[in-house]
Motif scaffolding. Sequence first.
Motif, short mmCIF file in Angstrom:
data_model
loop_
_atom_site.label_atom_id
_atom_site.label_comp_id
_atom_site.label_asym_id
_atom_site.label_seq_id
_atom_site.Cartn_x
_atom_site.Cartn_y
_atom_site.Cartn_z
N UNK A 98 -7.36 -9.15 -4.44
CA UNK A 98 -6.31 -8.16 -4.20
C UNK A 98 -6.11 -8.09 -2.69
N UNK A 99 -4.88 -8.29 -2.27
CA UNK A 99 -4.53 -8.30 -0.84
C UNK A 99 -3.48 -7.24 -0.58
N UNK A 100 -3.56 -6.62 0.58
CA UNK A 100 -2.65 -5.53 0.93
C UNK A 100 -1.78 -5.92 2.10
N UNK A 103 -7.68 5.13 0.41
CA UNK A 103 -8.34 4.00 -0.24
C UNK A 103 -9.21 4.43 -1.42
N UNK A 104 -9.74 5.65 -1.39
CA UNK A 104 -10.62 6.11 -2.46
C UNK A 104 -9.88 6.38 -3.77
N UNK A 140 0.81 -1.22 0.00
CA UNK A 140 0.00 0.00 0.00
C UNK A 140 0.85 1.27 0.00
N UNK A 141 1.89 1.31 0.81
CA UNK A 141 2.71 2.52 0.89
C UNK A 141 3.61 2.72 -0.32
N UNK A 142 3.69 1.75 -1.20
CA UNK A 142 4.50 1.89 -2.41
C UNK A 142 3.70 2.48 -3.58
N UNK A 143 2.39 2.51 -3.44
CA UNK A 143 1.57 3.08 -4.52
C UNK A 143 1.94 4.56 -4.66
N UNK A 144 2.43 4.94 -5.84
CA UNK A 144 2.95 6.29 -6.01
C UNK A 144 1.85 7.35 -6.09
N UNK A 145 2.00 8.37 -5.26
CA UNK A 145 1.08 9.50 -5.30
C UNK A 145 1.90 10.79 -5.33
N UNK A 174 7.49 -0.34 -8.41
CA UNK A 174 7.12 -1.72 -8.11
C UNK A 174 6.16 -1.68 -6.92
N UNK A 175 4.91 -2.11 -7.14
CA UNK A 175 3.90 -1.98 -6.07
C UNK A 175 3.45 -3.32 -5.50
N UNK A 176 3.88 -4.43 -6.08
CA UNK A 176 3.43 -5.71 -5.55
C UNK A 176 3.87 -6.87 -6.41
#
Length: 187
Positions: free
Chosen positions: A169-171, A123-124, A102-107, A159-161
């Motif tokens: 989909x699991x976090x 999450x939204x 989750x914390x690797x998802x780039x924002x 790389x997110x997962x």
Amino acid sequence: ATFFGNVIKNKVIKQNSSGINKDIWVTGNIGDSYIGLNIIKNKIKVNDNKIKNYFTNKYYFPKHSLIGAKISKFTESMKDISDGLIGDLKKMLIKNGAFIYLNEIPISKNLKKIIKNKKINKKYILNGGDDYELIIISKREFRKKIISIAKSNKIKITLIGKTIKKLGIHFDSNYNLNIPREFDHFS
């Protein structure tokens, strides 16, 4: 738009994937377009005009990633993120699931400010839609090559997962995110 044409044999990049322990990548940042849409709909209030314009421009004028053709021979599957990261990733997985960091998802730094100010929960943005970045699934052996190509072309890739045997989909978080339904352009 409708496109017609021919495809060179063995040059098609599929939109779906199977198998475990494959890397899941994403280009660019996720969620900026979704915030732009919500600003336009007055669902999120942003007082800073510079930040407001940043997000609305991401919605009105999305820029697609140009790395797809450059890394195509090192990928198993690839899809643009039009229906949201999670929604499109689900469509890509055939007989497997995904484990996402989750914390690797780039924002973007602007979106981090919006989240920090509690204007929206992270999450939204995972199913906001209209990002037009790429989700890429590739074998781990191509990791260095993909990073090198992205770096030499000045394209952000994260790389997110990885793909896993367990469906869904699991976090990596210890709580259930209860992610809202996938974005759908037709509803």
